[in-house]
Design an enzyme around this catalytic site. Sequence first.
Site, PDB file in Angstrom:
ATOM      1  N   GLU A 155       0.953  -1.056   0.061  1.00 40.26           N
ATOM      2  CA  GLU A 155      -0.068   0.187   0.008  1.00 40.26           C
ATOM      3  C   GLU A 155       0.899   1.195   0.041  1.00 40.26           C
ATOM      4  O   GLU A 155       1.646   1.513   0.862  1.00 40.26           O
ATOM      5  CB  GLU A 155      -0.746   0.070   1.391  1.00 40.26           C
ATOM      6  CG  GLU A 155      -2.022  -0.760   1.147  1.00 40.26           C
ATOM      7  CD  GLU A 155      -2.624  -0.782   2.526  1.00 40.26           C
ATOM      8  OE1 GLU A 155      -3.020   0.164   3.224  1.00 40.26           O
ATOM      9  OE2 GLU A 155      -3.023  -1.942   2.961  1.00 40.26           O
TER      10      GLU A 155
ATOM     11  N   ASP B 146      -5.188   9.512  10.399  1.00 41.23           N
ATOM     12  CA  ASP B 146      -4.233   8.958  10.723  1.00 41.23           C
ATOM     13  C   ASP B 146      -3.577   9.638  11.924  1.00 41.23           C
ATOM     14  O   ASP B 146      -3.578  10.688  12.403  1.00 41.23           O
ATOM     15  CB  ASP B 146      -2.996   9.288   9.474  1.00 41.23           C
ATOM     16  CG  ASP B 146      -3.155   8.550   8.287  1.00 41.23           C
ATOM     17  OD1 ASP B 146      -3.018   7.325   8.505  1.00 41.23           O
ATOM     18  OD2 ASP B 146      -3.275   9.166   7.267  1.00 41.23           O
TER      19      ASP B 146
END
Lengths: 255, 394
Positions: A46, A57
């Site tokens: 990824e 995040d």
Amino acid sequence: MTTNNIFTDPEKSRLLSIYFTAGYPTLGSTIDIAESLEKAGADFLEIGFPYSDPVADGPVIQHSSEEALKNGMTLEILFTQLRELRQRVSIPIFLMGYFNPVLQFGVEKFCIACKEVGVNGVIIPDLPMYEYEELYRDVFESNGISNIFLITPQTSEERIRKIDQLSTSFIYVLSSNATTGKQLEVNNSASDYFTRLASMKLKNPLVIGFGISNADTFRKATDHAKGAIVGTAFVRLLAEENYAEKIPAFIKALK
Amino acid sequence: MSKYHVNEKGYYGPFGGAYVPEMLYPNVEELQQKYLAIMEEDSFKAEFNELLRDYVGRPSPLYYAKRLSEKYKTNVFLKREDLNHTGAHKINNTIGQILLAERLGKKRIIAETGAGQHGVATATVCALKGLECVVYMGEIDIQRQAPNVARMKMMGATVVAAQSGSKTLKDATNEALRDWINNPVDTHYIIGSVVGPHPYPDLVARFQSIISEETRKQLNEKTGKELPDYVLACVGGGSNAAGMFYHFLDEPSVQLIAVEAAGHGVDSGESAATTALGHEGVLHGSRSILMQTPDGQVIEPYSISAGLDYPGIGPQHAWLYKSGRGTYVSITDNEAMEAGLQLTRLEGIIPAIESSHALAQLEKMAFQPEDNVVVCLSGRGDKDLDNYMKYFGF
């Protein structure tokens, strides 16, 4: 060009995916990192494209995103790198990032570029199912780009079934409702959740992400799923000196 | 509902929606499904109205500004949101949302704040209700706005420094969203403006719509006409403007003027004039107009007014702008500061610098003597004395 069939191959299990942010630690590091990961034994990748406001995040990936932007990373540059990368790396590649850079690049142009450079699918956490279905599904599907959906312990069964219908490579299972970088605790409730998912007999394989950082959490996650994704722990490694030399040992320690 | 209000999918024309990661979906969906029903409950309305009256001090006056009217040779009315408890319109929304949070069974409140006005308004209602309160504020803003940080702490709130990105409002909003992702069950996020995923833009606008609801009645009492010719309000995210416009959206004779902050000038590179400089984009859960690079990275805006330096505008504003229903203009730091001083000298009212932007627009327009012009005086200038003093060298 690669195929998605590692996800459907019954011989394959405990697939290891590594996340890293394109353009971090240096603008040009993307290709070498991907190549070392494949050599070291990662099953798919990824690659994150950076955004100024990455709300899903935690601090480590936020920092990598900020640095990548300072280094000048853009989607244009990333696609140029991916073209070269695909000459050297054959495992499946998924791009992961937020929707706004894709919207500015142009969603159709983005899908076409993904197809051209051999990207297998994309993970865009803030592109929800409704908007995907209404506005973008056709352009993703006509270019053969898998859109990977996330599910969490809070996602309802009805919604999971709908996501399963719309998915074409795998379903990204979040180990808990959290931002990236939290340690996975496979306690009873997480275990119940994974068992519940397994019992739903979904058509897509499950890949567990968020909180997988070592051999123990990787093994526990892949007891319940086709594969698991390591992100924050790997991005942390990239901040170290001579990180390139440490990649083989990092992957070996996980598998 | 008219085409200027949100549709059942959460959109205003092409703008709005709920662009949130799956981790936030259950929270947002719960709000989407329940907010209207809760707001319709008699007990909710009764408590909301009672608190607005007895705690906030509503209705806020609609003041005929005689000397300002003489200056502009027309009839200027000021909607006095500056007289509300905590000094601005922000409290209308936090009162509404704390009642909503209670009815959703939430025990913990989070909020983002820029200058600290929304943070103070949130800390206030949390103290009122005895709920835990965590306010995210950019590290740089914490340094710039010490008195508001002290107010929040005095009311028992925890102020957390947002240290990511540019360390200002946009990053405080990101941190609040991250907190919500990590605390999905017990926490309600009180967004301070008409931004964020559906239903926030609509629910905040509804709580602020009291501004225009009162204005219609008050103007009728004073002039025999419910409808003004012009209403003006400043726009950062756009909550006071959304409230000021709300009950006039479907009255085409009423011109809606939204005033953005041009900072040092629209083309100076230091500006927050979103409609002039922005493009369609997605930030903080909704699709709207956004100041950004060609690569889709969000640009940090600038204005002397901390309440207006947000890189986007609410999706309803984006739609009012794009559809032409509203007129979106911008005012520089200098123009706003002069207008603030002028109001102080002509009417004895020190406005918040945000509101001074709306006042400055009067200078640029031509009115008829019989026109009725309403300006939303969204907040008082106490918090801005430092800036006024520095600027004018008092």
